[in-house]
Design a protein around this motif. Structure first.
Motif, PDB file in Angstrom:
ATOM      1  N   GLY A   1       2.167   9.382  10.059  1.00 56.95           N
ATOM      2  CA  GLY A   1       3.283   8.508  10.369  1.00 56.95           C
ATOM      3  C   GLY A   1       2.835   7.203  11.003  1.00 56.95           C
ATOM      4  O   GLY A   1       3.342   6.121  10.659  1.00 56.95           O
ATOM      5  N   ARG A   2       1.870   7.271  11.915  1.00 54.09           N
ATOM      6  CA  ARG A   2       1.353   6.049  12.539  1.00 54.09           C
ATOM      7  C   ARG A   2       0.642   5.177  11.515  1.00 54.09           C
ATOM      8  O   ARG A   2       0.753   3.940  11.552  1.00 54.09           O
ATOM      9  CB  ARG A   2       0.420   6.409  13.698  1.00 54.09           C
ATOM     10  N   PHE A   3      -0.090   5.805  10.597  1.00 56.95           N
ATOM     11  CA  PHE A   3      -0.781   5.055   9.544  1.00 56.95           C
ATOM     12  C   PHE A   3       0.227   4.342   8.645  1.00 56.95           C
ATOM     13  O   PHE A   3       0.050   3.163   8.307  1.00 56.95           O
ATOM     14  CB  PHE A   3      -1.650   6.012   8.720  1.00 56.95           C
ATOM     15  N   LEU A   4       1.287   5.038   8.266  1.00 61.72           N
ATOM     16  CA  LEU A   4       2.318   4.432   7.421  1.00 61.72           C
ATOM     17  C   LEU A   4       2.950   3.229   8.111  1.00 61.72           C
ATOM     18  O   LEU A   4       3.192   2.195   7.484  1.00 61.72           O
ATOM     19  CB  LEU A   4       3.393   5.466   7.085  1.00 61.72           C
ATOM     20  N   ASP A   5       3.217   3.377   9.411  1.00 57.64           N
ATOM     21  CA  ASP A   5       3.817   2.265  10.153  1.00 57.64           C
ATOM     22  C   ASP A   5       2.836   1.099  10.293  1.00 57.64           C
ATOM     23  O   ASP A   5       3.222  -0.067  10.134  1.00 57.64           O
ATOM     24  CB  ASP A   5       4.264   2.736  11.535  1.00 57.64           C
TER      25      ASP A   5
ATOM     26  N   LEU B   1       0.850  -1.182   0.000  1.00 51.92           N
ATOM     27  CA  LEU B   1       0.000   0.000   0.000  1.00 51.92           C
ATOM     28  C   LEU B   1       0.889   1.236   0.000  1.00 51.92           C
ATOM     29  O   LEU B   1       1.617   1.485   0.965  1.00 51.92           O
ATOM     30  CB  LEU B   1      -0.898  -0.013   1.242  1.00 51.92           C
ATOM     31  N   SER B   2       0.870   1.995  -1.080  1.00 51.51           N
ATOM     32  CA  SER B   2       1.553   3.283  -1.091  1.00 51.51           C
ATOM     33  C   SER B   2       0.558   4.355  -0.671  1.00 51.51           C
ATOM     34  O   SER B   2      -0.659   4.162  -0.743  1.00 51.51           O
ATOM     35  CB  SER B   2       2.132   3.589  -2.475  1.00 51.51           C
TER      36      SER B   2
ATOM     37  N   LEU C   1       6.043   3.566   0.386  1.00 53.88           N
ATOM     38  CA  LEU C   1       6.242   4.818  -0.349  1.00 53.88           C
ATOM     39  C   LEU C   1       5.173   5.827   0.052  1.00 53.88           C
ATOM     40  O   LEU C   1       3.977   5.536  -0.033  1.00 53.88           O
ATOM     41  CB  LEU C   1       6.168   4.567  -1.857  1.00 53.88           C
ATOM     42  N   TYR C   2       5.625   7.006   0.492  1.00 59.19           N
ATOM     43  CA  TYR C   2       4.710   8.097   0.839  1.00 59.19           C
ATOM     44  C   TYR C   2       5.067   9.310  -0.007  1.00 59.19           C
ATOM     45  O   TYR C   2       6.237   9.683  -0.120  1.00 59.19           O
ATOM     46  CB  TYR C   2       4.818   8.433   2.325  1.00 59.19           C
TER      47      TYR C   2
END
Length: 290
Positions: free
Chosen positions: A95-99, A71-72, A105-106
């Motif tokens: 940041g918490r969602f990305l982790d 999921l990018s 990739l953001y």
């Protein structure tokens, strides 16, 4: 100046596989994507702001899809070029969602969308030295807070406020000063080239190919010969496909996302566009330029 020579396929920093083909994750497509046969797509992309804190059936569907596909994330709300304070609360949530979803990739938009509150549009930055320094500093801060590199996307725009340089020079200056990556939206290049009278291929040739970590391709609205509106609401047209093919020939394979935000066609039509991406990448990536 960036080199205009072709670079070997694979010489890029993307955390996604070079030949990956993806589709935008939209709520209207949740069940369609869950039902999609294996092999139709390699990754999905979403705007984290639209999914942070979402539970229930939609949250379950997101969790399922994030287990099945990389999921990018492509942000909409950081307003990188704004003079308003950076929304650090939102950034921490992102940041918490990305982790949580192991997002490789953001990316965000090279634009601004807030002043005293959100403006709900991606507005162009002035192409000036001051805007370069200001925006690059904010991008660098985002990268420091998140502890990761991010990519910024070239946006479509319809007016250039007080330009002291052209779009290409501005984009390259921000990338170099912020030391970030680029999400190259090929449709936006086509739209801007038509609207502002520049050469789309020359624009792409002038970008630092080693910083391009992902490509976007989408449909747009043809208002007139010299007015194209970036909508993501229709099929990709042949001139944009042709520009994408020439981009692969110049820079090699890059993970490429098909963007569609509304007017969703039956899934077989989206699958055909995904297959077109794969076919163009296979035929042109790494090929010598004319």
């Amino acid at each position: 100046m960036p080199s205009t020579d072709p670079i070997a396929p694979g010489m890029h920093r993307s955390p996604l596989p070079a030949a990956a083909t993806g589709l935008g994750l939209r709520r209207a497509l949740l069940q369609t994507l869950r039902d999609a046969p294996a092999g139709d797509l390699d990754f999905l992309e979403c705007a984290p702001e639209n999914w942070i804190g979402v539970g229930g059936p939609a949250g379950d569907a997101l969790a399922d899809l994030a287990q099945r596909y990389p999921l990018s994330c492509h942000g909409l709300s950081l307003s990188l070029g704004s003079t308003a304070p950076l929304d650090t609360q939102l950034l921490e949530q992102v940041g918490r969602f990305l982790d949580q979803h192991r997002v490789p990739l953001y990316s965000e938009h090279l634009s601004y969308c807030s002043d005293d509150g959100h403006l709900y549009d991606l507005l162009p930055l002035p192409f000036t030295d001051e805007a370069v320094h200001h925006t690059a500093a904010r991008i660098a801060r985002v990268q420091d807070v998140l502890g990761r590199r991010i990519a910024v996307e070239n946006v479509s725009y319809y007016l250039a406020p007080e330009p002291a340089m052209d779009e290409l020079a501005f984009t390259n200056a921000v990338l170099a000063e912020a030391d970030c990556d680029l999400l190259l939206d090929v449709n936006n290049v086509y739209v801007n080239a038509c609207n502002h009278g520049y050469d789309a291929d020359a624009f792409i040739a002038g970008l630092p190919a080693e910083r391009i970590v992902c490509l976007h391709v989408a449909g747009h609205l043809d208002e007139a010969e010299d007015l194209k509106i970036d909508t993501h609401g229709s099929a990709v047209i042949d001139p944009v496909w042709d520009l994408l093919a020439r981009t692969y020939a110049r820079i090699g394979a890059r993970p490429t996302l098909l963007e569609r935000d509304f007017n969703f066609p039956p899934y077989p039509e989206l699958r055909d566009e995904l297959r077109t991406i794969r076919q163009l990448m296979a035929a042109h990536a790494g090929a010598p330029r004319d």
